[in-house]
Design an enzyme around this catalytic site. Structure first.
Site, PDB file in Angstrom:
ATOM      1  N   HIS A 317      -9.087  -8.934  10.510  1.00 42.47           N
ATOM      2  CA  HIS A 317      -9.962  -9.423  11.561  1.00 42.47           C
ATOM      3  C   HIS A 317     -11.348  -8.800  11.371  1.00 42.47           C
ATOM      4  O   HIS A 317     -11.463  -7.674  10.917  1.00 42.47           O
ATOM      5  CB  HIS A 317      -9.400  -9.043  12.932  1.00 42.47           C
ATOM      6  CG  HIS A 317      -8.069  -9.668  13.220  1.00 42.47           C
ATOM      7  ND1 HIS A 317      -7.048  -8.990  13.862  1.00 42.47           N
ATOM      8  CD2 HIS A 317      -7.583 -10.903  12.945  1.00 42.47           C
ATOM      9  CE1 HIS A 317      -6.000  -9.796  13.979  1.00 42.47           C
ATOM     10  NE2 HIS A 317      -6.296 -10.954  13.428  1.00 42.47           N
ATOM     11  N   TRP A 538      -9.155  -2.828  10.857  1.00 41.18           N
ATOM     12  CA  TRP A 538      -7.976  -2.094  10.386  1.00 41.18           C
ATOM     13  C   TRP A 538      -6.702  -2.910  10.592  1.00 41.18           C
ATOM     14  O   TRP A 538      -5.630  -2.369  10.845  1.00 41.18           O
ATOM     15  CB  TRP A 538      -7.867  -0.720  11.084  1.00 41.18           C
ATOM     16  CG  TRP A 538      -9.147   0.036  11.075  1.00 41.18           C
ATOM     17  CD1 TRP A 538      -9.689   0.743  10.043  1.00 41.18           C
ATOM     18  CD2 TRP A 538     -10.094   0.158  12.151  1.00 41.18           C
ATOM     19  NE1 TRP A 538     -10.899   1.290  10.391  1.00 41.18           N
ATOM     20  CE2 TRP A 538     -11.175   0.950  11.688  1.00 41.18           C
ATOM     21  CE3 TRP A 538     -10.126  -0.316  13.460  1.00 41.18           C
ATOM     22  CZ2 TRP A 538     -12.277   1.269  12.488  1.00 41.18           C
ATOM     23  CZ3 TRP A 538     -11.222  -0.009  14.252  1.00 41.18           C
ATOM     24  CH2 TRP A 538     -12.274   0.774  13.763  1.00 41.18           C
ATOM     25  N   HIS A 539      -6.830  -4.241  10.463  1.00 41.06           N
ATOM     26  CA  HIS A 539      -5.706  -5.157  10.685  1.00 41.06           C
ATOM     27  C   HIS A 539      -5.354  -5.895   9.394  1.00 41.06           C
ATOM     28  O   HIS A 539      -5.188  -7.114   9.385  1.00 41.06           O
ATOM     29  CB  HIS A 539      -6.043  -6.163  11.789  1.00 41.06           C
ATOM     30  CG  HIS A 539      -6.256  -5.547  13.132  1.00 41.06           C
ATOM     31  ND1 HIS A 539      -6.806  -6.238  14.196  1.00 41.06           N
ATOM     32  CD2 HIS A 539      -5.989  -4.301  13.604  1.00 41.06           C
ATOM     33  CE1 HIS A 539      -6.875  -5.442  15.247  1.00 41.06           C
ATOM     34  NE2 HIS A 539      -6.387  -4.260  14.913  1.00 41.06           N
ATOM     35  N   SER A 540      -5.224  -5.177   8.300  1.00 36.29           N
ATOM     36  CA  SER A 540      -4.937  -5.797   7.007  1.00 36.29           C
ATOM     37  C   SER A 540      -3.560  -6.443   7.000  1.00 36.29           C
ATOM     38  O   SER A 540      -2.592  -5.881   7.537  1.00 36.29           O
ATOM     39  CB  SER A 540      -5.001  -4.736   5.900  1.00 36.29           C
ATOM     40  OG  SER A 540      -6.266  -4.118   5.854  1.00 36.29           O
TER      41      SER A 540
END
Length: 607
Positions: A317, A538-540
């Site tokens: 995101h 930090w939404h890999s």
């Protein structure tokens, strides 16, 4: 046996090896150990044990994990990208037992049910996944729809502190742009609404990470002697006998004083599970010979199985945060506590200060533009909107969060570090852009080829989402009574004579203040600024997708890796399509679903 940082002589061969000790891995390991106490399980985590770490246990200290020199996060360096003003990004990822759940911002945020439906994988629909989502939690809010769990390992609550002033102001202001307050904004369906934040924080103010809530209780209860956790140890590669995974090659992590040359092998009699996350699992597979043959050849790795989807299709995101001058008090924001104005960390812990159980994120909203607003973003965007969103009214485009804190460099805060901060955070969901992450060589130290793809999509659709989001959040924030203008250093430099120009005020704006009018020149300034400032949420996810092999899928519906036997993947890398939420909840649910799959398959093998 418990947790150790050196492989004991009597743990050279086990039934199940789990490579990785993050969020999903902790769920899988604990559920397997509970189901089969006689089954020997070894989890291998590159980072340290998370127990007794005050920056993990006390939510207010979460920014410590992003600080230079942090040993609880890994920091991945990306390639430079023209779409991001020729910048490199540093992308943090959990690097401690519990993974991201030990270091993240603790927002309780759930995907829409239709997100799981869109995966198109049997057994993984929204209806299928809801029981697993509920299984993770003990929810301390109202549950009139019966969609939350009430006896799971992880407590979900409002924590031990909130700023009602910030909440009330933001919610009232959001109502003026048409977004009403709802009791449960995480009901997996609602859009264009806001709700007071629930968090992965217990009512007494402690972080609810997967290691603390799932794993440590089993390690300490004396009933699971066959559950082993090896920390400060890196998984170099998975070992194969022909095409069957039979073990993992490991080494001590030199970051914690380990001898990197002391390579050992641990064998797996029944199963190897790769669970190193969306950034780590592709590299582990590629070092092991599973991946795109072209990538493997370039890196000097012999091919075990051709899997062109490994490392491709990276998604995240896209995050922007916007601080504002304000009239908030010290207890409305985390800044004074974090920067020492309320006492030392030890003094606060000794006092049991209630603000330690707070993350400063007070309200979250899921929102989407109207059809008219989508059309105003251009013909290409309107076509994409009609294709992806128009007939799916439950799909948001942006997630907004009201922050009681100054995001970014504290020296830019108007009153200096520790002065009360007010900000809006916006991240866009369902990105059109895609990236990749691949190894360049066989060693753990070799740099990665990592391209996030941010704002690189054809037609520039993703950046247009943020153009809309910037304008919308600004209208909300400037209608808050505590608003006193934008912090100029952290907003686009609109021309001084523009109606969008950044301004500081001595008091709140009138109740009937009109919306700001933006010119094409303003939009050009905004786009340039967005490219220079967009960052990771930090939404890999999505780098080893659960999809048909002919569509570059890497795993099947039972999480088995195509082309090999005895190897599963359980982490956010398997997600085939994005979710409209912070990703911790999805990672936990995947862990519960994966554990259910593995328990059934192991049960059949043991019968």
């Amino acid at each position: 046996m418990g947790i150790f940082n050196k492989l004991p002589d009597d743990v050279q061969e086990v039934d199940v090896v789990i490579a990785g000790g993050g969020t999903t891995a902790c769920v899988v390991a604990s559920r397997l150990a509970d189901a089969y106490p006689d089954l020997s399980i070894l989890m291998i985590e590159g980072g340290q044990n998370n127990a007794d770490n005050p920056t993990i246990a006390h939510p207010a200290f979460f920014l410590a994990h992003l600080a230079p020199g942090s040993t609880t996060n890994l920091f991945y360096k990306t390639n430079k990208s023209a779409a991001m003003a020729d910048r490199e990004l540093i992308l943090p990822s959990g690097g401690v037992l519990g993974g991201g759940s030990s270091t993240n911002f603790m927002m309780y945020s759930r995907a829409q049910k239709s997100d799981f439906d869109a995966w198109g994988v049997p057994g993984w629909s929204g209806v299928d996944m809801l029981p697993y989502i509920k299984k993770t939690e003990t929810y301390h809010g109202k549950d009139e729809k019966g969609i939350h769990g009430h006896d799971g390992p992880i407590h979900v609550s409002r924590g031990s502190h909130n700023s009602e002033r910030l909440e009330d102001e933001f919610i009232a202001s959001a109502a003026k742009v048409g977004w009403s307050e709802v009791e449960d904004v995480q009901d997996m369906e609602i859009v264009n609404a806001v709700g007071r934040a629930y968090r992965y924080i217990s009512p007494d103010g402690k972080r609810q990470d997967a290691a603390t809530c799932y794993l440590h209780p089993l390690l300490n209860d004396g009933k699971h002697p066959n559950l082993h956790v090896l920390v400060e140890t890196q998984a170099k590669r998975i070992l194969f006998d022909y095409n069957r995974a039979v073990g993992v090659e490991i080494r001590p992590n030199p970051a914690f004083g380990g001898d990197a040359s002391a390579v050992k092998t641990v064998k797996a009699r029944r199963l190897v599970v790769a669970s190193c996350g969306a950034c780590g699992t592709p590299a582990l597979l590629e070092r092991s010979g599973v991946g795109d043959p072209k990538v493997l050849q370039t890196a000097g790795i012999p091919v075990v199985a051709s899997a062109p989807g490994v490392g491709n299709g990276y998604e995240d995101h896209h995050l922007l945060t916007y601080p504002y001058h304000n009239s908030l008090d010290a207890t409305d924001t985390l800044d004074a506590l974090v920067y020492g104005r309320m006492g030392t960390p030890q003094e606060l812990i000794t006092q049991g200060h209630p603000m330690l159980g707070w993350n400063g994120q007070e309200v979250q909203g899921k929102a989407r533009p109207t059809d008219a607003e989508a059309a105003a973003l251009g013909h290409e965007f309107k076509a994409a909107w009609d294709r992806e969103f128009k007939d799916h009214p439950e799909k948001p485009m942006v997630i907004f969060t009201a922050l009681g804190g100054f995001p970014g460099n504290p020296n830019l805060a108007p009153g200096g570090p520790g002065s009360p901060g007010l900000a809006a955070a916006t991240f866009t969901v369902y990105p059109f852009s895609r990236g990749h992450i691949h190894i360049r060589g066989p060693r753990l130290e070799d740099p990665l080829d990592f391209d996030t793809g941010f704002f690189g999509d054809e037609g520039g659709l993703d950046i247009k989402k943020h153009i809309w989001a910037y304008k919308k959040q600004r209208e909300i924030m400037r209608r808050m009574p505590s608003y006193r203008g934008e912090v100029a250093a952290c907003h686009p430099p609109f021309a001084p004579d523009s109606k969008a120009a950044i301004t500081k005020f001595d008091g709140p704006l009138p109740a009937d203040v009109p919306d700001i009018e933006y010119t094409p020149e303003d939009d050009a300034v905004l786009e340039k600024w967005l490219r220079a400032n967009v960052s990771t949420t930090w939404h890999s996810l999505g780098t080893c997708k659960m999809a048909p092999r002919e569509l570059n899928g890497v795993v099947d519906a039972n999480l088995g890796v195509y082309g090999v036997k005895g190897l599963k993947i359980a982490d956010m890398s398997v997600v085939p399509k994005n979710v409209a939420a912070n990703t911790n909840n999805t990672a936990l649910a995947i862990g519960e679903k994966a554990a259910d799959i593995f328990i059934k398959e192991l049960g059949q093998a043991l019968a």
